[in-house]
Write a protein that holds these residues in place. Structure first.
Motif, PDB file in Angstrom:
ATOM      1  N   VAL A  22       0.837  -1.207   0.000  1.00  0.00           N
ATOM      2  CA  VAL A  22       0.000   0.000   0.000  1.00  0.00           C
ATOM      3  C   VAL A  22       0.869   1.252   0.000  1.00  0.00           C
ATOM      4  O   VAL A  22       0.585   2.214  -0.726  1.00  0.00           O
ATOM      5  CB  VAL A  22      -0.968  -0.007   1.209  1.00  0.00           C
ATOM      6  CG1 VAL A  22      -1.611   1.347   1.411  1.00  0.00           C
ATOM      7  CG2 VAL A  22      -2.037  -1.069   1.017  1.00  0.00           C
ATOM      8  N   SER A  23       1.942   1.243   0.794  1.00  0.00           N
ATOM      9  CA  SER A  23       2.832   2.413   0.835  1.00  0.00           C
ATOM     10  C   SER A  23       3.478   2.668  -0.522  1.00  0.00           C
ATOM     11  O   SER A  23       3.549   3.811  -0.982  1.00  0.00           O
ATOM     12  CB  SER A  23       3.916   2.211   1.884  1.00  0.00           C
ATOM     13  OG  SER A  23       3.353   2.101   3.160  1.00  0.00           O
ATOM     14  N   VAL A  24       3.938   1.617  -1.178  1.00  0.00           N
ATOM     15  CA  VAL A  24       4.553   1.770  -2.496  1.00  0.00           C
ATOM     16  C   VAL A  24       3.521   2.268  -3.507  1.00  0.00           C
ATOM     17  O   VAL A  24       3.806   3.159  -4.321  1.00  0.00           O
ATOM     18  CB  VAL A  24       5.196   0.444  -2.956  1.00  0.00           C
ATOM     19  CG1 VAL A  24       5.568   0.484  -4.423  1.00  0.00           C
ATOM     20  CG2 VAL A  24       6.417   0.136  -2.107  1.00  0.00           C
ATOM     21  N   ALA A  25       2.313   1.719  -3.451  1.00  0.00           N
ATOM     22  CA  ALA A  25       1.268   2.154  -4.377  1.00  0.00           C
ATOM     23  C   ALA A  25       0.915   3.622  -4.166  1.00  0.00           C
ATOM     24  O   ALA A  25       0.787   4.381  -5.132  1.00  0.00           O
ATOM     25  CB  ALA A  25       0.029   1.278  -4.206  1.00  0.00           C
ATOM     26  N   LEU A  26       0.772   4.029  -2.908  1.00  0.00           N
ATOM     27  CA  LEU A  26       0.432   5.427  -2.639  1.00  0.00           C
ATOM     28  C   LEU A  26       1.559   6.363  -3.053  1.00  0.00           C
ATOM     29  O   LEU A  26       1.307   7.432  -3.607  1.00  0.00           O
ATOM     30  CB  LEU A  26       0.104   5.609  -1.154  1.00  0.00           C
ATOM     31  CG  LEU A  26      -1.220   5.017  -0.687  1.00  0.00           C
ATOM     32  CD1 LEU A  26      -1.332   5.090   0.825  1.00  0.00           C
ATOM     33  CD2 LEU A  26      -2.389   5.718  -1.349  1.00  0.00           C
ATOM     34  N   LEU A  27       2.787   5.964  -2.781  1.00  0.00           N
ATOM     35  CA  LEU A  27       3.917   6.803  -3.189  1.00  0.00           C
ATOM     36  C   LEU A  27       4.006   6.941  -4.700  1.00  0.00           C
ATOM     37  O   LEU A  27       4.252   8.037  -5.227  1.00  0.00           O
ATOM     38  CB  LEU A  27       5.225   6.227  -2.653  1.00  0.00           C
ATOM     39  CG  LEU A  27       5.610   6.614  -1.239  1.00  0.00           C
ATOM     40  CD1 LEU A  27       6.785   5.776  -0.767  1.00  0.00           C
ATOM     41  CD2 LEU A  27       5.933   8.084  -1.145  1.00  0.00           C
ATOM     42  N   SER A  28       3.798   5.845  -5.407  1.00  0.00           N
ATOM     43  CA  SER A  28       3.947   5.909  -6.859  1.00  0.00           C
ATOM     44  C   SER A  28       2.783   6.619  -7.534  1.00  0.00           C
ATOM     45  O   SER A  28       2.987   7.485  -8.376  1.00  0.00           O
ATOM     46  CB  SER A  28       4.126   4.506  -7.438  1.00  0.00           C
ATOM     47  OG  SER A  28       2.999   3.713  -7.156  1.00  0.00           O
ATOM     48  N   VAL A  29       1.570   6.293  -7.163  1.00  0.00           N
ATOM     49  CA  VAL A  29       0.409   6.882  -7.840  1.00  0.00           C
ATOM     50  C   VAL A  29       0.168   8.322  -7.400  1.00  0.00           C
ATOM     51  O   VAL A  29       0.086   9.233  -8.218  1.00  0.00           O
ATOM     52  CB  VAL A  29      -0.853   6.019  -7.603  1.00  0.00           C
ATOM     53  CG1 VAL A  29      -2.087   6.706  -8.133  1.00  0.00           C
ATOM     54  CG2 VAL A  29      -0.681   4.663  -8.235  1.00  0.00           C
ATOM     55  N   LEU A  30       0.055   8.531  -6.088  1.00  0.00           N
ATOM     56  CA  LEU A  30      -0.261   9.878  -5.620  1.00  0.00           C
ATOM     57  C   LEU A  30       0.954  10.797  -5.664  1.00  0.00           C
ATOM     58  O   LEU A  30       0.803  12.016  -5.689  1.00  0.00           O
ATOM     59  CB  LEU A  30      -0.851   9.819  -4.210  1.00  0.00           C
ATOM     60  CG  LEU A  30      -2.197   9.099  -4.141  1.00  0.00           C
ATOM     61  CD1 LEU A  30      -2.673   9.000  -2.703  1.00  0.00           C
ATOM     62  CD2 LEU A  30      -3.236   9.782  -4.997  1.00  0.00           C
ATOM     63  N   GLY A  31       2.145  10.225  -5.666  1.00  0.00           N
ATOM     64  CA  GLY A  31       3.335  11.053  -5.818  1.00  0.00           C
ATOM     65  C   GLY A  31       3.409  11.698  -7.182  1.00  0.00           C
ATOM     66  O   GLY A  31       3.889  12.814  -7.336  1.00  0.00           O
ATOM     67  N   LEU A  32       2.900  10.991  -8.182  1.00  0.00           N
ATOM     68  CA  LEU A  32       2.920  11.526  -9.548  1.00  0.00           C
ATOM     69  C   LEU A  32       1.717  12.397  -9.861  1.00  0.00           C
ATOM     70  O   LEU A  32       1.832  13.392 -10.573  1.00  0.00           O
ATOM     71  CB  LEU A  32       2.977  10.369 -10.553  1.00  0.00           C
ATOM     72  CG  LEU A  32       4.234   9.502 -10.508  1.00  0.00           C
ATOM     73  CD1 LEU A  32       4.074   8.308 -11.433  1.00  0.00           C
ATOM     74  CD2 LEU A  32       5.452  10.322 -10.881  1.00  0.00           C
ATOM     75  N   HIS A  50      -0.040  17.673   0.417  1.00  0.00           N
ATOM     76  CA  HIS A  50       0.506  16.682  -0.514  1.00  0.00           C
ATOM     77  C   HIS A  50       1.921  16.287  -0.089  1.00  0.00           C
ATOM     78  O   HIS A  50       2.256  15.094  -0.047  1.00  0.00           O
ATOM     79  CB  HIS A  50       0.493  17.230  -1.940  1.00  0.00           C
ATOM     80  CG  HIS A  50       1.149  16.345  -2.940  1.00  0.00           C
ATOM     81  ND1 HIS A  50       0.601  15.136  -3.326  1.00  0.00           N
ATOM     82  CD2 HIS A  50       2.304  16.474  -3.630  1.00  0.00           C
ATOM     83  CE1 HIS A  50       1.400  14.567  -4.213  1.00  0.00           C
ATOM     84  NE2 HIS A  50       2.447  15.358  -4.412  1.00  0.00           N
ATOM     85  N   GLN A  51       2.753  17.277   0.243  1.00  0.00           N
ATOM     86  CA  GLN A  51       4.117  16.991   0.684  1.00  0.00           C
ATOM     87  C   GLN A  51       4.120  16.222   2.011  1.00  0.00           C
ATOM     88  O   GLN A  51       4.915  15.299   2.200  1.00  0.00           O
ATOM     89  CB  GLN A  51       4.923  18.291   0.824  1.00  0.00           C
ATOM     90  CG  GLN A  51       5.105  19.051  -0.465  1.00  0.00           C
ATOM     91  CD  GLN A  51       5.794  18.227  -1.537  1.00  0.00           C
ATOM     92  OE1 GLN A  51       6.735  17.507  -1.258  1.00  0.00           O
ATOM     93  NE2 GLN A  51       5.310  18.329  -2.764  1.00  0.00           N
ATOM     94  N   VAL A  52       3.223  16.592   2.909  1.00  0.00           N
ATOM     95  CA  VAL A  52       3.120  15.892   4.198  1.00  0.00           C
ATOM     96  C   VAL A  52       2.705  14.438   3.975  1.00  0.00           C
ATOM     97  O   VAL A  52       3.273  13.514   4.575  1.00  0.00           O
ATOM     98  CB  VAL A  52       2.129  16.613   5.138  1.00  0.00           C
ATOM     99  CG1 VAL A  52       1.799  15.773   6.350  1.00  0.00           C
ATOM    100  CG2 VAL A  52       2.685  17.961   5.568  1.00  0.00           C
ATOM    101  N   CYS A  53       1.739  14.229   3.104  1.00  0.00           N
ATOM    102  CA  CYS A  53       1.275  12.869   2.824  1.00  0.00           C
ATOM    103  C   CYS A  53       2.375  12.016   2.202  1.00  0.00           C
ATOM    104  O   CYS A  53       2.521  10.842   2.551  1.00  0.00           O
ATOM    105  CB  CYS A  53       0.043  12.887   1.928  1.00  0.00           C
ATOM    106  SG  CYS A  53      -1.442  13.413   2.781  1.00  0.00           S
TER     107      CYS A  53
END
Length: 164
Positions: A22-32, A50-53
């Protein structure tokens, strides 16, 4: 047996693997693509959140990896960062859900306002808090079990040394 036919260790390993994915998915999808926090947030606040998340997702990824390592090597201290960070995450998500409920009360729903969106955000955050609390329970239970096993090992070692 905590989760049906799985042992405590297996349950916590599943929690760890789920957390990493879940962490990898959130970082990759929502990071972009960024976040949409719904109504009531300015673009400046959205950028800061966004930066905090993204930071929170990175911390969750690291603590989930530490949890996995702590399970493989049976080291209790490696479970503590996961327990601490996810307890704080529960508090933060609970606060966010309260904010959405307060926003829901303040918004005029008669003119087709964003009431359903706010209720959806608040209820999904409460669901996430409940799931996280259950995961914290599983990890804390395994943490206590490791403590008991370490005490038993010390007792057995002491008894073996006194008999020799």
């Amino acid at each position: 047996m905590i989760c049906g036919c799985m042992s405590r260790g297996e349950s916590v390993i599943i929690v760890s693997i789920y957390g990493v994915s879940v962490s990898v998915a959130l970082l990759s999808v929502l990071g972009l693509h960024g976040h949409d926090f719904g109504p009531g947030f300015s673009s400046f606040t959205t950028d800061i959140l966004h930066q905090v998340c993204l930071s929170v997702y990175g911390i969750c990824l690291m603590t989930n990896l530490l949890l996995f390592l702590g399970l493989i090597l049976p080291l209790r201290p490696l479970l503590i960062p996961w327990l601490t960070s996810h307890a704080l995450l529960c508090v933060a998500l609970g606060s966010a859900s309260l904010y959405y409920f307060v926003l829901y009360v303040e918004v005029d729903c008669s003119e087709g306002g964003p009431c359903t969106v706010l209720l959806g955000y608040a209820s999904s955050l409460i669901g996430a808090v409940l799931v996280l609390m259950y995961c914290i329970y599983l990890v804390q239970d395994f943490f206590d079990m490791l403590k008991y096993e370490i005490k038993e090992e010390k007792k057995e070692n002491t008894n073996t040394e006194t008999k020799s």
